[in-house]
Scaffold this active site. Structure first.
Site, PDB file in Angstrom:
ATOM      1  N   TYR A 287      -1.650  -5.301   1.136  1.00 43.50           N
ATOM      2  CA  TYR A 287      -2.894  -5.728   1.440  1.00 43.50           C
ATOM      3  C   TYR A 287      -3.704  -5.067   1.372  1.00 43.50           C
ATOM      4  O   TYR A 287      -4.159  -4.838   2.890  1.00 43.50           O
ATOM      5  CB  TYR A 287      -2.941  -7.058   1.473  1.00 43.50           C
ATOM      6  N   TYR A 337      -8.038  -5.184  -8.263  1.00 41.54           N
ATOM      7  CA  TYR A 337      -8.385  -6.232  -7.293  1.00 41.54           C
ATOM      8  C   TYR A 337      -7.926  -7.454  -7.646  1.00 41.54           C
ATOM      9  O   TYR A 337      -9.308  -8.363  -8.245  1.00 41.54           O
ATOM     10  CB  TYR A 337      -9.496  -5.658  -6.618  1.00 41.54           C
TER      11      TYR A 337
END
Ligand SMILES: [Zn+2]
Lengths: 382, 150
Positions: A287, A337
């Site tokens: 992440y 994103y």
């Protein structure tokens, strides 16, 4: 938990286009991604009986089930903490399937962050605790909170902006290979990075993820069922969530040791239930809402020792052919994103052998969710 | 967050945090402390994670601390903050209670704006001391921090 090992598999993945602005609504995008994932698996929508999503998702399972024509659902779950919940959606579906509560599960993320408002500008929605201790002082955005940890990390371990640049560069290089990525054919140079505008010093523009409209989904079924599906199954080998003792959410600097975040907690459980260790991971999707999360996660998940995450990024370690190829679709920094869900789908492509930046013979992949918030992680294997 | 006229955010106080802000309004820096085992805790909460006692006291701090880390935010920001950006936001570790870290701003004087100190003067480990002033006229008094030396 040992009972969950390889009992479920991801049988299908789907996504929409990624862009700064897409004309369709979040709900429409969610439906398109889920239907694409079901088509990829070769499973009819009427067979879906389980749903898993995570917070800040506006399309709920009721709307989605109705729109796609799902059957009777017997399992639905929503995991908290925004991007920390991405991997947990797959974990919850795997558990539901392994325990016989459902047979075909879908997880998804649809988001219009590119064209929609920035969440932090909604001051009314910010929780009183812990926001009362930070917001008045101008720590308004996640970048400010992670910047605080990043500066301390640089101070304690000698990490430099060049280390953060190595992270941004690896992600950008992979996006340059991926026609679906927002940063396809848009190379990044060290000069661009070093001269870009600040967002929250010590973090600059390229230390921050993209803002994207788009949706993704995946289909989880039993390992047995997956073997009859349209594409090669990707097994859910080990799963974990992580909420460390005395953790406070993204403002992790109120714990005794703020530089050991939820990754450390999730990692202990993840490896405990796995047949292999960090040294056996062929490719990682970690992440990357902010570049400093990568060295912190590399330490947490055991790829190196405490304080060694920055140095780990040197010498092309995160590039294809390096020690640990990272975020091979471009990640949150350079593909899209969408709260980390693209890391899951890219993990699946790697293990199918269909990535645009394929790691030769990749058989194991770590996928992680948001770090510094309560998190989750998956070990996938082919 | 409540917004004073100038657009800076005031703390939205919850039940656990209320005493902190009430003391701050009187110019006192106090930290919630377990009345049974004596462990300080922050942010405030109903019971002690060490001994599970619900009895607490609010211990007065000397007001001295050290900068644990800091950032310098630049726009995009909420309008009031963008108006003084780049400014500093610091995390201060209290001398009297190591590991208790309070977010705040280093300012040149109690009522001075968030950008009144050059960020180049800030260092991790630098000594600071607390003062109290509203973030904006009419706002709630909050802790602000002055550099101990020049
Ligand atoms: Zn106690």
């Amino acid at each position: 938990m040992a009972g969950l090992k390889d009992t479920a598999a991801i049988a299908g993945i789907g996504q929409t286009a990624f862009a700064k602005r897409l004309p369709e609504a979040e709900k429409t995008l969610a439906c398109r991604a889920v239907l694409a994932a079901l088509d990829d698996a070769g499973i009819d929508a009427s067979e879906v009986d389980a749903f898993a999503s995570y917070t800040m998702e506006e399309t709920d399972e009721v709307e989605l089930a109705k729109a796609i024509g799902a059957g009777d659902a017997t399992f639905f779950a929503k995991v908290g903490y925004g991007g920390g919940g991405s991997c947990a959606t797959v974990a919850h579906l795997a558990a539901a399937i392994a325990t016989g509560q459902a047979s075909v599960g879908v997880a998804w993320r649809s988001r219009k962050r590119g064209s929609g408002p920035r969440p932090w500008t909604n001051t009314a929605a910010q929780l009183p605790t812990p926001a009362q201790w930070t917001r008045p002082f101008g720590l308004l955005r996640p970048a400010d909170e992670i910047g605080m940890l990043a500066r301390r990390y640089m101070h304690e371990y000698g990490a430099t902006r060049d280390h953060f640049f190595q992270v941004a560069l690896a992600c950008r290089n992979r996006a340059n290979q991926n026609p679906a990525a927002m940063m396809y054919e848009r190379p990044l140079t060290r000069e661009m990075y070093m001269t870009s505008r600040w967002i929250s010093e010590p973090l600059c523009l390229f230390d921050n993820c993209l803002e994207t409209d788009g949706a993704l989904a995946c289909v989880v079924v039993s390992a047995e069922r997956a073997r009859d599906c349209r594409n090669r199954p990707v097994y859910v080998h080990s799963v974990a969530q992580g909420l460390p003792a005395q953790h406070h959410g993204m403002v992790n600097y109120w714990t005794d040791d703020p530089l050991t975040g939820p990754a450390w907690t999730a990692a202990r459980r993840l490896w405990k239930d796995a047949d292999f260790g960090p040294q056996d991971v062929d490719v990682a999707q970690i992440y990357d809402a902010f570049t400093p999360l990568i060295p912190l996660s590399l330490e947490g998940y055991g790829f190196c020792g405490r304080g060694e995450g920055a140095a780990f990024t040197e010498g092309g370690a995160l590039e294809i052919g390096g020690r640990l190829p990272l975020n091979t679709s471009g990640g949150g920094l350079s593909e899209a994103y969408v709260h980390g869900f693209n890391l899951i789908t890219e993990g699946v492509r790697q293990l199918r052998g269909t990535s645009t930046a394929q790691v030769t013979g990749a058989a194991t992949c770590l996928v992680t969710a948001g770090e510094d918030v309560p998190t989750s992680a998956l070990l996938l294997r082919s | 967050m409540a917004e004073p006229a100038a657009g800076f955010l005031d703390p939205v106080v919850d039940e656990d945090g209320a005493p902190f802000w009430e003391y701050a309004a009187r110019g006192e820096l106090r930290v919630q402390t377990c009345a049974e085992c004596g462990e300080p805790r922050f942010p405030p909460r109903p019971c002690c994670p060490h001994c599970r006692s619900f009895a607490d006291t609010w211990r007065r701090m000397s007001g001295h601390g050290r900068i644990w880390s800091f950032v310098v935010p630049h726009p995009p920001l909420l309008p009031a903050y963008a108006g003084v950006a780049p400014y500093n936001a610091v995390l201060v570790e209290l001398t009297d209670a190591p590991r208790i870290r309070l977010a705040g701003n280093v300012v040149a004087a109690p009522g001075a704006p968030l950008d009144s100190v050059d960020p180049a003067r800030l260092r991790i480990g630098a000594g600071v001391r607390v003062v109290f002033a509203p973030a904006a006229p009419g706002g709630m008094p909050v802790p602000r921090w002055l550099l101990e030396r020049g």
